[in-house]
Design a protein around this motif. Structure first.
Motif, PDB file in Angstrom:
ATOM      1  N   UNK A 177      -4.202  -3.741  12.016  1.00 26.81           N
ATOM      2  CA  UNK A 177      -3.279  -3.140  11.047  1.00 26.81           C
ATOM      3  C   UNK A 177      -3.643  -1.688  10.776  1.00 26.81           C
ATOM      4  N   UNK A 178      -4.943  -1.410  10.721  1.00 29.01           N
ATOM      5  CA  UNK A 178      -5.399  -0.034  10.514  1.00 29.01           C
ATOM      6  C   UNK A 178      -4.980   0.848  11.687  1.00 29.01           C
ATOM      7  N   UNK A 179      -5.156   0.354  12.906  1.00 27.15           N
ATOM      8  CA  UNK A 179      -4.778   1.123  14.095  1.00 27.15           C
ATOM      9  C   UNK A 179      -3.276   1.383  14.125  1.00 27.15           C
ATOM     10  N   UNK A 180      -2.496   0.447  13.581  1.00 27.26           N
ATOM     11  CA  UNK A 180      -1.042   0.577  13.559  1.00 27.26           C
ATOM     12  C   UNK A 180      -0.519   1.284  12.310  1.00 27.26           C
ATOM     13  N   UNK A 181      -1.447   1.760  11.446  1.00 30.59           N
ATOM     14  CA  UNK A 181      -1.069   2.409  10.182  1.00 30.59           C
ATOM     15  C   UNK A 181      -0.249   1.481   9.288  1.00 30.59           C
ATOM     16  N   UNK A 228      -1.901  -0.920   7.166  1.00 29.51           N
ATOM     17  CA  UNK A 228      -2.768  -1.509   6.146  1.00 29.51           C
ATOM     18  C   UNK A 228      -2.138  -1.438   4.749  1.00 29.51           C
ATOM     19  N   UNK A 229      -1.552  -0.298   4.414  1.00 28.94           N
ATOM     20  CA  UNK A 229      -0.931  -0.131   3.092  1.00 28.94           C
ATOM     21  C   UNK A 229       0.196  -1.131   2.900  1.00 28.94           C
ATOM     22  N   UNK A 230       0.975  -1.340   3.947  1.00 22.72           N
ATOM     23  CA  UNK A 230       2.080  -2.292   3.865  1.00 22.72           C
ATOM     24  C   UNK A 230       1.554  -3.709   3.638  1.00 22.72           C
ATOM     25  N   UNK A 231       0.491  -4.060   4.346  1.00 20.80           N
ATOM     26  CA  UNK A 231      -0.114  -5.387   4.179  1.00 20.80           C
ATOM     27  C   UNK A 231      -0.651  -5.555   2.755  1.00 20.80           C
ATOM     28  N   UNK A 232      -1.359  -4.538   2.270  1.00 18.00           N
ATOM     29  CA  UNK A 232      -1.935  -4.601   0.925  1.00 18.00           C
ATOM     30  C   UNK A 232      -0.856  -4.732  -0.142  1.00 18.00           C
ATOM     31  N   UNK A 233       0.291  -4.117   0.097  1.00 21.94           N
ATOM     32  CA  UNK A 233       1.368  -4.131  -0.889  1.00 21.94           C
ATOM     33  C   UNK A 233       1.949  -5.505  -1.141  1.00 21.94           C
ATOM     34  N   UNK A 263     -12.195   2.850   4.605  1.00 15.50           N
ATOM     35  CA  UNK A 263     -10.740   2.923   4.446  1.00 15.50           C
ATOM     36  C   UNK A 263     -10.166   1.577   4.036  1.00 15.50           C
ATOM     37  N   UNK A 264     -10.619   0.507   4.679  1.00 20.96           N
ATOM     38  CA  UNK A 264     -10.120  -0.821   4.336  1.00 20.96           C
ATOM     39  C   UNK A 264     -10.481  -1.164   2.895  1.00 20.96           C
ATOM     40  N   UNK A 265     -11.737  -0.930   2.512  1.00 23.30           N
ATOM     41  CA  UNK A 265     -12.160  -1.248   1.143  1.00 23.30           C
ATOM     42  C   UNK A 265     -11.336  -0.454   0.140  1.00 23.30           C
ATOM     43  N   UNK A 266     -11.145   0.817   0.418  1.00 23.05           N
ATOM     44  CA  UNK A 266     -10.458   1.700  -0.527  1.00 23.05           C
ATOM     45  C   UNK A 266      -9.015   1.283  -0.788  1.00 23.05           C
ATOM     46  N   UNK A 267      -8.354   0.780   0.225  1.00 24.61           N
ATOM     47  CA  UNK A 267      -6.955   0.379   0.060  1.00 24.61           C
ATOM     48  C   UNK A 267      -6.809  -0.762  -0.943  1.00 24.61           C
ATOM     49  N   UNK A 268      -7.843  -1.598  -1.047  1.00 25.74           N
ATOM     50  CA  UNK A 268      -7.790  -2.744  -1.956  1.00 25.74           C
ATOM     51  C   UNK A 268      -8.553  -2.494  -3.266  1.00 25.74           C
ATOM     52  N   UNK A 269      -9.032  -1.277  -3.448  1.00 22.85           N
ATOM     53  CA  UNK A 269      -9.846  -0.930  -4.617  1.00 22.85           C
ATOM     54  C   UNK A 269      -9.033  -0.193  -5.671  1.00 22.85           C
ATOM     55  N   UNK A 298      -2.871  -5.114 -11.607  1.00 19.74           N
ATOM     56  CA  UNK A 298      -1.726  -4.388 -11.054  1.00 19.74           C
ATOM     57  C   UNK A 298      -0.967  -3.819 -12.238  1.00 19.74           C
ATOM     58  N   UNK A 299      -0.277  -2.716 -12.035  1.00 17.44           N
ATOM     59  CA  UNK A 299       0.342  -2.017 -13.150  1.00 17.44           C
ATOM     60  C   UNK A 299       1.751  -2.507 -13.453  1.00 17.44           C
ATOM     61  N   UNK A 300       2.356  -3.204 -12.500  1.00 19.22           N
ATOM     62  CA  UNK A 300       3.646  -3.856 -12.726  1.00 19.22           C
ATOM     63  C   UNK A 300       3.748  -5.008 -11.736  1.00 19.22           C
ATOM     64  N   UNK A 301       4.742  -5.848 -11.908  1.00 17.96           N
ATOM     65  CA  UNK A 301       4.907  -6.985 -11.007  1.00 17.96           C
ATOM     66  C   UNK A 301       5.293  -6.546  -9.602  1.00 17.96           C
ATOM     67  N   UNK A 302       5.732  -5.318  -9.455  1.00 17.09           N
ATOM     68  CA  UNK A 302       6.110  -4.808  -8.133  1.00 17.09           C
ATOM     69  C   UNK A 302       4.939  -4.114  -7.427  1.00 17.09           C
ATOM     70  N   UNK A 303       3.870  -3.854  -8.168  1.00 18.92           N
ATOM     71  CA  UNK A 303       2.734  -3.130  -7.594  1.00 18.92           C
ATOM     72  C   UNK A 303       1.769  -4.066  -6.877  1.00 18.92           C
ATOM     73  N   UNK A 304       0.929  -3.468  -6.048  1.00 24.58           N
ATOM     74  CA  UNK A 304      -0.080  -4.225  -5.311  1.00 24.58           C
ATOM     75  C   UNK A 304      -1.261  -4.566  -6.215  1.00 24.58           C
TER      76      UNK A 304
END
Length: 277
Positions: free
Chosen positions: A153-157, A159-164, A185-191, A252-258
């Motif tokens: 997922x990281x190689x395909x850019x 990761x953000x979509x997956x985390x969302x 990078x992986x840790x930061x996306x979920x932090x 998460x800050x709203x129900x739509x956020x990750x």
């Protein structure tokens, strides 16, 4: 499954002389292709290029075997040397995000860096190593290895979509996998917080999520914060095993956020940082 095509800018790599681009921002399509298709694109004995996403370094390999993923070997000693440089001069089981380049096609993938099993080429590489694509599995399971999946997922850019769209349990699993692979990078996306991860993960040789009770998704559909009980085993550099039995806090800050993990609290609970740090 249809191939997922994303566009990356080679300007990410322009400072590295091993890349294809000079100073032009050239859009390249990176495809996340299912293994069943890649298996036909890269048949046994095919040769192709592996490019490490983090460093931009490239080396040539040949596929020698593999039914659920590709068992490959560097073509010669020169290519082996480049691969070892990517791993900081030491062979490792750590996964890395890579792009496989073959006949103009760029395919998102993941590799580990540990020679094992048999090898047939004269390349100063004692065995072969494995490259996983989307849908690849290990020899021992019928499921994708999570760390390989995250690297793909990281190689395909993506990761953000997956985390969302990840649920809290998937977020925790990915977060721990990122620490295991020492991938900031992986840790930061979920932090939740921005952390200088390298100084913390370098203290950890290994980390494993031993226990995490999983509740139905509808139990937290309306929540904005959660406390998930976990049991974690860590192997620390120079100090052996360490166990953590406690909670991981997510918000998460709203129900739509990750969902994001409260990393400061996680590091404090594991005595990596103090309140003043």
């Amino acid at each position: 499954m249809k191939s997922v095509i994303v566009c990356i800018l080679l300007c990410l790599f322009v400072n590295n002389t091993n890349t294809l681009a000079n100073n032009d921002q050239i859009g390249i399509q990176v495809e996340m292709i299912p293994w069943e298709n890649v298996n036909k694109i890269l048949p046994k004995y095919s040769k192709f290029t592996v490019m490490d996403v983090e460093t931009g370094k490239k080396f040539q390999v040949q596929r020698r075997a593999g039914s659920h993923h590709a068992d490959v070997q560097p073509l010669n000693s020169k290519e082996t040397k480049i691969m070892k440089e990517i791993y900081g001069g030491e062979w490792s089981w750590k996964r890395r995000a890579i792009i496989v380049i073959h006949k103009g096609q760029w395919i998102a993938a993941s590799m580990h860096g540990m020679p094992h099993g048999a090898g047939a080429l004269e390349n100063n590489f004692p065995g072969h190593f494995c490259i996983h694509f989307y849908g690849s599995t290990t020899h021992r399971t019928n499921f994708m290895d999570l760390s390989h999946k995250l690297m793909i997922l990281k190689a395909a850019s993506l990761l953000e979509e997956y985390a969302g769209s990840a649920n809290p349990y998937e977020v925790i699993s990915a977060y721990i996998a990122g620490i295991k692979q020492q991938d900031a990078k992986i840790i930061s996306i979920f932090s939740l917080q921005t952390i200088k991860w390298k100084k913390y993960v370098k203290r950890i040789d290994n980390i494993q999520l031993n226990r995490m009770p999983v509740l139905p998704a509808e139990d937290f559909i309306g929540d904005l914060s959660l406390e998930i009980p976990v049991e974690i085993e860590l192997i620390m550099k120079n100090s052996g095993k360490k166990y953590f039995k406690g909670k991981i806090y997510l918000v998460r800050f709203s129900h739509a956020d990750a969902w994001k993990i409260d990393s400061v609290r996680f590091l404090q609970d594991n005595h990596f940082i103090t309140e003043k740090e």
